[in-house]
Motif scaffolding. Sequence first.
Motif, PDB file in Angstrom:
ATOM      1  N   LEU A 405       0.831  -1.205   0.000  1.00  0.00           N
ATOM      2  CA  LEU A 405       0.000   0.000   0.000  1.00  0.00           C
ATOM      3  C   LEU A 405       0.863   1.251   0.000  1.00  0.00           C
ATOM      4  O   LEU A 405       0.609   2.205  -0.753  1.00  0.00           O
ATOM      5  CB  LEU A 405      -0.919  -0.008   1.214  1.00  0.00           C
ATOM      6  CG  LEU A 405      -1.797   1.238   1.413  1.00  0.00           C
ATOM      7  CD1 LEU A 405      -2.742   1.431   0.241  1.00  0.00           C
ATOM      8  CD2 LEU A 405      -2.569   1.144   2.730  1.00  0.00           C
ATOM      9  N   GLU A 406       1.892   1.274   0.839  1.00  0.00           N
ATOM     10  CA  GLU A 406       2.781   2.436   0.913  1.00  0.00           C
ATOM     11  C   GLU A 406       3.493   2.672  -0.419  1.00  0.00           C
ATOM     12  O   GLU A 406       3.628   3.810  -0.880  1.00  0.00           O
ATOM     13  CB  GLU A 406       3.800   2.225   2.029  1.00  0.00           C
ATOM     14  CG  GLU A 406       4.783   3.353   2.216  1.00  0.00           C
ATOM     15  CD  GLU A 406       4.238   4.530   2.989  1.00  0.00           C
ATOM     16  OE1 GLU A 406       4.974   5.518   3.170  1.00  0.00           O
ATOM     17  OE2 GLU A 406       3.067   4.474   3.427  1.00  0.00           O
ATOM     18  N   THR A 411       4.162   6.142  -5.021  1.00  0.00           N
ATOM     19  CA  THR A 411       4.295   6.270  -6.471  1.00  0.00           C
ATOM     20  C   THR A 411       3.274   7.263  -7.012  1.00  0.00           C
ATOM     21  O   THR A 411       3.601   8.129  -7.834  1.00  0.00           O
ATOM     22  CB  THR A 411       4.113   4.901  -7.151  1.00  0.00           C
ATOM     23  OG1 THR A 411       5.093   3.988  -6.650  1.00  0.00           O
ATOM     24  CG2 THR A 411       4.280   5.017  -8.661  1.00  0.00           C
ATOM     25  N   ALA A 412       2.041   7.145  -6.562  1.00  0.00           N
ATOM     26  CA  ALA A 412       1.014   8.083  -7.004  1.00  0.00           C
ATOM     27  C   ALA A 412       1.340   9.507  -6.569  1.00  0.00           C
ATOM     28  O   ALA A 412       1.033  10.475  -7.278  1.00  0.00           O
ATOM     29  CB  ALA A 412      -0.348   7.660  -6.452  1.00  0.00           C
ATOM     30  N   PRO A 452      11.533  -2.927   1.671  1.00  0.00           N
ATOM     31  CA  PRO A 452      10.823  -1.676   1.955  1.00  0.00           C
ATOM     32  C   PRO A 452      10.097  -1.159   0.711  1.00  0.00           C
ATOM     33  O   PRO A 452      10.405  -1.562  -0.420  1.00  0.00           O
ATOM     34  CB  PRO A 452      11.938  -0.718   2.374  1.00  0.00           C
ATOM     35  CG  PRO A 452      13.102  -1.574   2.708  1.00  0.00           C
ATOM     36  CD  PRO A 452      12.982  -2.792   1.870  1.00  0.00           C
ATOM     37  N   PRO A 453       9.130  -0.249   0.895  1.00  0.00           N
ATOM     38  CA  PRO A 453       8.318   0.219  -0.226  1.00  0.00           C
ATOM     39  C   PRO A 453       9.123   0.776  -1.394  1.00  0.00           C
ATOM     40  O   PRO A 453       8.785   0.512  -2.562  1.00  0.00           O
ATOM     41  CB  PRO A 453       7.442   1.310   0.409  1.00  0.00           C
ATOM     42  CG  PRO A 453       7.345   0.925   1.842  1.00  0.00           C
ATOM     43  CD  PRO A 453       8.670   0.318   2.190  1.00  0.00           C
ATOM     44  N   ASP A 454      10.176   1.565  -1.123  1.00  0.00           N
ATOM     45  CA  ASP A 454      10.927   2.158  -2.221  1.00  0.00           C
ATOM     46  C   ASP A 454      11.647   1.101  -3.052  1.00  0.00           C
ATOM     47  O   ASP A 454      11.725   1.193  -4.279  1.00  0.00           O
ATOM     48  CB  ASP A 454      11.908   3.225  -1.719  1.00  0.00           C
ATOM     49  CG  ASP A 454      12.497   2.906  -0.376  1.00  0.00           C
ATOM     50  OD1 ASP A 454      12.327   1.765   0.096  1.00  0.00           O
ATOM     51  OD2 ASP A 454      13.123   3.801   0.223  1.00  0.00           O
ATOM     52  N   LEU A 455      12.162   0.066  -2.390  1.00  0.00           N
ATOM     53  CA  LEU A 455      12.815  -1.004  -3.140  1.00  0.00           C
ATOM     54  C   LEU A 455      11.809  -1.845  -3.917  1.00  0.00           C
ATOM     55  O   LEU A 455      12.110  -2.349  -4.998  1.00  0.00           O
ATOM     56  CB  LEU A 455      13.628  -1.892  -2.195  1.00  0.00           C
ATOM     57  CG  LEU A 455      14.987  -1.333  -1.781  1.00  0.00           C
ATOM     58  CD1 LEU A 455      15.631  -2.205  -0.712  1.00  0.00           C
ATOM     59  CD2 LEU A 455      15.909  -1.217  -2.979  1.00  0.00           C
ATOM     60  N   VAL A 456      10.600  -1.998  -3.369  1.00  0.00           N
ATOM     61  CA  VAL A 456       9.544  -2.688  -4.121  1.00  0.00           C
ATOM     62  C   VAL A 456       9.292  -1.968  -5.438  1.00  0.00           C
ATOM     63  O   VAL A 456       9.258  -2.577  -6.518  1.00  0.00           O
ATOM     64  CB  VAL A 456       8.242  -2.763  -3.299  1.00  0.00           C
ATOM     65  CG1 VAL A 456       7.093  -3.285  -4.161  1.00  0.00           C
ATOM     66  CG2 VAL A 456       8.418  -3.669  -2.089  1.00  0.00           C
ATOM     67  N   ALA A 457       9.125  -0.656  -5.370  1.00  0.00           N
ATOM     68  CA  ALA A 457       8.789   0.124  -6.560  1.00  0.00           C
ATOM     69  C   ALA A 457       9.921   0.126  -7.583  1.00  0.00           C
ATOM     70  O   ALA A 457       9.717  -0.137  -8.775  1.00  0.00           O
ATOM     71  CB  ALA A 457       8.419   1.549  -6.172  1.00  0.00           C
TER      72      ALA A 457
END
Length: 478
Positions: A405-406, A411-412, A452-457
Amino acid sequence: MNYDVIVVGSGAIAGSIAYELASRQLKVCRLGRLDRSNAASKAAGAMNGCFGEVTSGLVASDYGKLKLRMDRIAKDRWSIWAQRLVASSGDTRPLFTAKGTHVILNTAGMAAVDSGNYDAIESTLREYNEPYEVVDPQSIKGMKANDLVRSLQGLYISEEHALNSHILLEMLDAAFLREGGEIVDNNVKCVLTENGAVTGVETVDGVRFTADKVVIAAGVQSLDILSDQLSIVQKIPPLFAGHGVSVLLKVKNPDELPTSVIRTPNRAFACGLHCVPRGDGVLYVGATNLLSNQPHAYATVATIQFLVECAYNQINVDLFESEVLAIQVGNRPISADGFPLIGECGIDGLWLVTGTYRDGLHQSPLLADYAANALMGLPNLEIDLGDFTPIRRPLIGLDRDMTILEAAQQTAAMGYECLWNIRPGWSELIHECLLNKYRAQVESIDATYTPPPDLVAFSCHDEQITKRLRDYYSCWRK
């Protein structure tokens, strides 16, 4: 060329550790290129951001709260640390350039991200009984935002300042030398070991330096120095580069230069938009954050355009007419689980101090004292950083669903900061697509561990990031 301790690196952390050790009468050699090209410290805004860096995700985990404790302790040390540096270096130039920090909540961001993090900052300030005040954003000196992205709320954190990172690095060099330290303007290729203990280092041109203790604090390139120690490195969270760009602007009217840091809450995987006065009509504006497998040496046109447009729209429209004095590029060290790597790492006498992401320069006085105490066999009574030992299983911040979700929301948030104009209904569709994309990516990386979220993206666009994450996770599933 035998020393008590060798410190590898030339940024704020390495410089601080080397200076602290030398001031304790140890024989210390610091190795690292002095041009500091593409290093995080050189391009940093150098904010003493403790509470201003708080996010809802940070305070949602015990490890995040430990990072916050590190920031709080470091914040309280900067005044005395600066006095020590002046006394040791003989450099009396003003180090601090901004008094206090204004955090603004504006309409350029996304409610779920900006408002959530703004509220987290204020609630954490109250929890820690930290002095702050609510202010009218229109009263902040240096603020003259585009009405389309006007600020709605503001906080003033009176004890969070900023300093000139270039002067800091020069002071650290001078203070270290005057305390008897030695600086070698060369990079290290590898560490030398014998019978499971460190014996020194070898430079890229083959020169060897010996010591019983070595501290590697070379930022994002720290683990490259251990590349021949595969059995050790594979158990350490890999480091990725948070490529950041900042600019120095010569403002048209120096009298309108802000006196404080002005920043937004953290958003879009970055440390929010922020500006820091540097004196003599110069304004630092930063900073972007794009994750990659390897450090970047140059800024792209797209990144520079995005940054300066954000600056003159969200901070002051008159910055449109300012002159660009310099474009600065740095690479922040980001570990695979998002937390620092601090401690001895599999070889007697070998220490790592890196993976601090955006906090390294701010935390440097604390890290210097902590590392020096540990290396000298002294207790660290104020804080225990044992959880951040380099050889470790992945630490868990947010759970998998919250991470996905984060990642989607951050990203949005990039789109909203670019002032995209989308028709009703599209935001829900985009959000759903991002959730599906990131869930698939997370599941393809590992069934148990979640980055973490940034690495996911960013791993979605960089197969090398994905591969290194898989390799690290697989090591701990054996």
